[in-house]
Design a protein around this motif. Structure first.
Motif, PDB file in Angstrom:
ATOM      1  N   VAL A 295       0.782  -1.158  -0.092  1.00  0.00           N
ATOM      2  CA  VAL A 295      -0.028  -0.334   0.051  1.00  0.00           C
ATOM      3  C   VAL A 295       0.877   1.191  -0.043  1.00  0.00           C
ATOM      4  N   GLN A 296       2.072   1.192   0.785  1.00  0.00           N
ATOM      5  CA  GLN A 296       2.888   2.468   0.604  1.00  0.00           C
ATOM      6  C   GLN A 296       3.470   2.481  -0.627  1.00  0.00           C
ATOM      7  N   LYS A 297       3.690   1.629  -1.300  1.00  0.00           N
ATOM      8  CA  LYS A 297       4.427   1.770  -2.721  1.00  0.00           C
ATOM      9  C   LYS A 297       3.281   2.419  -3.604  1.00  0.00           C
ATOM     10  N   ASN A 298       2.167   1.760  -3.595  1.00  0.00           N
ATOM     11  CA  ASN A 298       0.877   2.401  -4.452  1.00  0.00           C
ATOM     12  C   ASN A 298       0.644   3.840  -4.076  1.00  0.00           C
TER      13      ASN A 298
ATOM     14  N   LEU B 277      -7.064   9.265   3.446  1.00  0.00           N
ATOM     15  CA  LEU B 277      -8.135   9.265   4.697  1.00  0.00           C
ATOM     16  C   LEU B 277      -9.452  10.110   4.279  1.00  0.00           C
ATOM     17  N   PHE B 278      -9.222  11.456   3.283  1.00  0.00           N
ATOM     18  CA  PHE B 278     -10.176  12.074   3.313  1.00  0.00           C
ATOM     19  C   PHE B 278     -10.548  12.626   2.197  1.00  0.00           C
ATOM     20  N   ARG B 279      -9.792  12.237   1.001  1.00  0.00           N
ATOM     21  CA  ARG B 279     -10.214  12.592  -0.393  1.00  0.00           C
ATOM     22  C   ARG B 279      -9.841  11.807  -1.453  1.00  0.00           C
ATOM     23  N   LEU B 280      -9.876  10.515  -1.120  1.00  0.00           N
ATOM     24  CA  LEU B 280      -9.288   9.539  -2.086  1.00  0.00           C
ATOM     25  C   LEU B 280     -10.054   9.462  -3.529  1.00  0.00           C
ATOM     26  N   GLU B 281     -11.470   9.542  -3.246  1.00  0.00           N
ATOM     27  CA  GLU B 281     -12.158   9.745  -4.494  1.00  0.00           C
ATOM     28  C   GLU B 281     -11.639  10.785  -5.460  1.00  0.00           C
ATOM     29  N   ASP B 282     -11.507  12.043  -4.795  1.00  0.00           N
ATOM     30  CA  ASP B 282     -11.243  13.130  -5.603  1.00  0.00           C
ATOM     31  C   ASP B 282      -9.907  12.779  -6.331  1.00  0.00           C
TER      32      ASP B 282
ATOM     33  N   GLN C 186      -5.268  -0.460  -7.981  1.00  0.00           N
ATOM     34  CA  GLN C 186      -4.566   0.042  -6.875  1.00  0.00           C
ATOM     35  C   GLN C 186      -5.176   1.110  -6.049  1.00  0.00           C
ATOM     36  N   PHE C 187      -5.692   2.027  -6.576  1.00  0.00           N
ATOM     37  CA  PHE C 187      -6.684   2.878  -5.735  1.00  0.00           C
ATOM     38  C   PHE C 187      -7.539   2.292  -4.791  1.00  0.00           C
ATOM     39  N   GLU C 188      -8.303   1.278  -5.302  1.00  0.00           N
ATOM     40  CA  GLU C 188      -9.389   0.627  -4.468  1.00  0.00           C
ATOM     41  C   GLU C 188      -8.528  -0.131  -3.359  1.00  0.00           C
ATOM     42  N   ARG C 189      -7.383  -0.869  -3.603  1.00  0.00           N
ATOM     43  CA  ARG C 189      -6.766  -1.445  -2.330  1.00  0.00           C
ATOM     44  C   ARG C 189      -6.299  -0.476  -1.559  1.00  0.00           C
ATOM     45  N   ILE C 190      -5.959   0.703  -1.790  1.00  0.00           N
ATOM     46  CA  ILE C 190      -5.225   1.561  -0.934  1.00  0.00           C
ATOM     47  C   ILE C 190      -6.361   1.943   0.034  1.00  0.00           C
TER      48      ILE C 190
ATOM     49  N   MET D 218      -9.502   0.398   0.396  1.00  0.00           N
ATOM     50  CA  MET D 218     -10.019  -0.664   1.048  1.00  0.00           C
ATOM     51  C   MET D 218      -9.280  -1.330   2.300  1.00  0.00           C
ATOM     52  N   SER D 219      -8.145  -1.146   2.126  1.00  0.00           N
ATOM     53  CA  SER D 219      -6.954  -1.402   3.295  1.00  0.00           C
ATOM     54  C   SER D 219      -6.950  -0.540   4.365  1.00  0.00           C
ATOM     55  N   LEU D 220      -7.217   0.835   4.088  1.00  0.00           N
ATOM     56  CA  LEU D 220      -7.052   1.839   5.317  1.00  0.00           C
ATOM     57  C   LEU D 220      -8.395   2.269   5.600  1.00  0.00           C
ATOM     58  N   ILE D 221      -9.343   2.444   5.013  1.00  0.00           N
ATOM     59  CA  ILE D 221     -10.632   2.837   5.287  1.00  0.00           C
ATOM     60  C   ILE D 221     -11.787   2.242   4.374  1.00  0.00           C
ATOM     61  N   PRO D 222     -11.773   0.748   4.919  1.00  0.00           N
ATOM     62  CA  PRO D 222     -12.786  -0.254   4.243  1.00  0.00           C
ATOM     63  C   PRO D 222     -14.293   0.586   4.687  1.00  0.00           C
ATOM     64  N   GLY D 223     -14.832   0.741   3.493  1.00  0.00           N
ATOM     65  CA  GLY D 223     -16.369   1.360   3.563  1.00  0.00           C
ATOM     66  C   GLY D 223     -16.420   2.398   4.183  1.00  0.00           C
ATOM     67  N   GLY D 224     -15.302   3.382   4.166  1.00  0.00           N
ATOM     68  CA  GLY D 224     -15.361   4.538   4.891  1.00  0.00           C
ATOM     69  C   GLY D 224     -14.964   4.547   6.371  1.00  0.00           C
TER      70      GLY D 224
END
Length: 562
Positions: free
Chosen positions: A411-414, A426-431, A510-514, A516-522
């Motif tokens: 996840v760090q690499k991605n 944490l706060f603006r991944l979709e954007d 890769q965005f999705e994995r980041i 879902m790994s850190l903030i699954p379902g928000g």
């Protein structure tokens, strides 16, 4: 709002620098936010300020000089030794339980329900907080301080504890759960799980784990502990004892009959003074409301704040409307005050606390220096001060549990690949993802399709205006025709964007994995995922490193790079 804490730790003869990033992750609990960052705003709801050294000494002095009527220390110690020995507790844990016979010994207490395979990571972090805070308090006060994990075995909500979540290979949060073996609303501690249900859950657990060098040993350990367990409380306690026994963490089952017998005098007070206690809690609710906060525990105008076991079920009590004793919610079962008082004396295992009287009972049982709590728990403890005082007690120091997010190497690499900061994730991944996709659009699809639509409308609308002079029906037909053509242009634009997205499917994944790994379902990772997948990938070394970090419960959220 972040800073880095780089801490060199010494583990097992080798030295490793563990990078930890501390951030202010704002709580959804305004009262807790103020408790941590602006204590002066909420100080009148609590008895001690944990952010000042004087508060710790003041609490210790009160326990030494003014606390009275607590449970018998020798009997409490023996009950804890009995339970911890039964679950395979370590010598370090037994020594800590033995220390409670010494009147100088204090406790740091916190707990959770007994969830399947320990439930979400936050349970693990609460245990870490107990261990570290007890050690720090012992160093600070120069006296023994024992960490105690309160297993809420008396709870009856099986659906809250019968499952765990994991991240599947197709980036979905999947759930593994146990079905209730009987359907009876009794305590989790008294709910017997058949061996075949353990086997089914273990098979699903094993299937959820990727093949690694640690999987066989992990599954063998989990199966061995399941073979010795009759309930979720047994299984939970055995796993936790294995993980934390070396650090002397002491476990208590709130539904343990030996503990119940020690609670008899407090149950008598809770029965005989139930009206006054509930009035005190309602007063606490008014104080919270007057401070501009919403109470985080449901408090009805009528409440006894106790359960009774009847016919194998755990029944919540309410004062009878006619003022004569207590009833269940529907008024179908009735219990006199004298009957419940007799149970409190002769059969205290037939009684059980609710969420509002549990803090009182915990303080009666243990010389509690501090209670380790989650953010919601701190908020609802803000209702209890008046009830503590009514019973001649004072609230302990309230200490926010340590919070962590585990940031794995892939996840760090991605994140580095997409130039994403932790705050971005944490706060603006979709954007950020949408911005990245726009950058990949070498054809400038958005702009070019926009130009086509604009030029077409500029050319077509005057024609519609002209033919409208021939016949009003032609104007309407022309406008409909314009809408359909614009719709088809939009359709082609969408198909073009879909085609472009398919070209960059790897990046999107890769965005999705980041996320879902850190903030699954928000939600924060620690509230969703179980520890097993991380032990399966990395062994237990990272957990031992967390236990060695000199971190105090200061309300910060820490991200650990593993």
């Amino acid at each position: 709002m972040s800073y880095l804490e780089r801490i060199a730790i010494h583990t097992g003869g080798w030295r490793q620098a563990l990078q930890v990033e501390a951030i202010h992750w704002k709580s959804g609990q305004p009262l807790t936010e103020d408790y941590i960052h602006r204590f002066d705003k909420v100080g009148d709801l609590f008895d001690y300020n944990p952010w000042e050294a004087a508060g710790w000494q003041e609490r210790a002095d009160w326990l030494d000089k003014e606390r009275s009527g607590g449970a018998d220390r020798n009997a409490l110690s023996e009950a804890l030794i009995r339970f911890n020995t039964a679950i395979g507790g370590s010598e370090a844990t037994i020594r800590q339980a033995e220390l409670l016979k010494d009147r100088r010994t204090l406790c740091i207490v916190g707990g959770q329900q007994a969830s399947l395979f320990t439930g979400p990571l936050l349970v693990i972090y609460k245990a870490i907080t107990l261990i570290q805070t007890a050690k720090q308090a012992s160093d600070k006060l120069k006296r023994p301080v024992v960490p105690v994990f309160w297993i809420a075995g008396e709870d009856h909500d099986f659906d809250e504890v019968n499952h765990f979540h994991y991240l599947s290979s197709d980036l979905k949060v999947e759930k593994v759960k146990l079905e209730h073996p009987t359907g009876l609303r009794t305590s989790v501690s008294q709910t017997v799980i058949p061996h075949e249900q353990w086997e089914e859950a273990l098979a699903q657990m094993e299937q959820s784990l990727m093949p690694t060098e640690f999987r066989a040993e992990l599954m063998a350990s989990l199966r061995s502990m399941a073979d010795s367990s009759t309930s979720l409380v047994d299984y939970f306690a055995r796993i936790m004892a294995k993980l934390f026994g070396a650090y002397g963490l002491v476990f208590v089952d709130s539904d343990d009959p030996h503990i119940r017998r020690l609670e008899s005098p407090m149950f008598q007070q809770l029965v005989e003074r139930s009206d006054a206690i509930h009035s005190a809690l309602l007063k606490g609710k008014e104080r919270v409301l007057s401070g501009g906060y919403q109470p985080q525990a449901e408090l009805h105008d009528r409440g006894a704040n106790l359960f009774v076991y009847d016919g194998g079920e755990r029944i919540l009590l309410y004062p009878a409307e006619d003022g004569n004793g207590f009833t269940d919610r529907r008024g179908e079962r009735r219990y006199s005050r004298e009957y419940l008082a007799d149970l409190a004396e002769s059969s205290p295992e037939r009684l059980s606390n609710n969420v509002m009287t549990r803090p009182l009972m915990q303080d009666y049982l243990f010389p509690v220096l501090g209670a380790v709590l989650g953010r919601s728990e701190i908020a609802y403890w803000g209702l209890t001060r008046e009830a503590f005082h009514l019973l001649g007690m004072r609230m302990p120091l309230l200490l926010p549990r340590l919070e962590f997010t585990l940031l794995e190497g892939t996840v760090q690499k991605n994140m580095k690949k997409f130039d994403l900061s932790l705050e971005d994730v944490l706060f603006r991944l979709e954007d950020k993802q949408q911005g990245w996709l726009r950058e990949q659009d070498q054809l400038n699809l958005e702009e070019r399709f926009g130009e086509v639509k604009s030029r077409f409308k500029d050319s077509y609308e005057p024609l519609i205006e002209a033919i409208g002079g021939i016949n009003p029906g032609l104007r309407k037909l022309g406008e409909t025709n314009l809408g359909k053509i614009i719709e088809q242009i939009e359709f082609l634009k969408q198909k073009s964007e879909d085609g472009m997205r398919s070209q960059f499917e790897s990046g999107i994944r890769q965005f999705e994995r980041i996320g879902m790994s850190l903030i699954p379902g928000g939600k924060p990772q620690e509230r969703v995922f179980n520890i097993a997948s991380y032990i399966n990938k990395y062994g237990e070394g990272w957990l031992k490193e967390l236990l060695e970090l000199p971190l105090e419960p200061d309300g910060k959220h820490r991200v650990c790079y593993i």
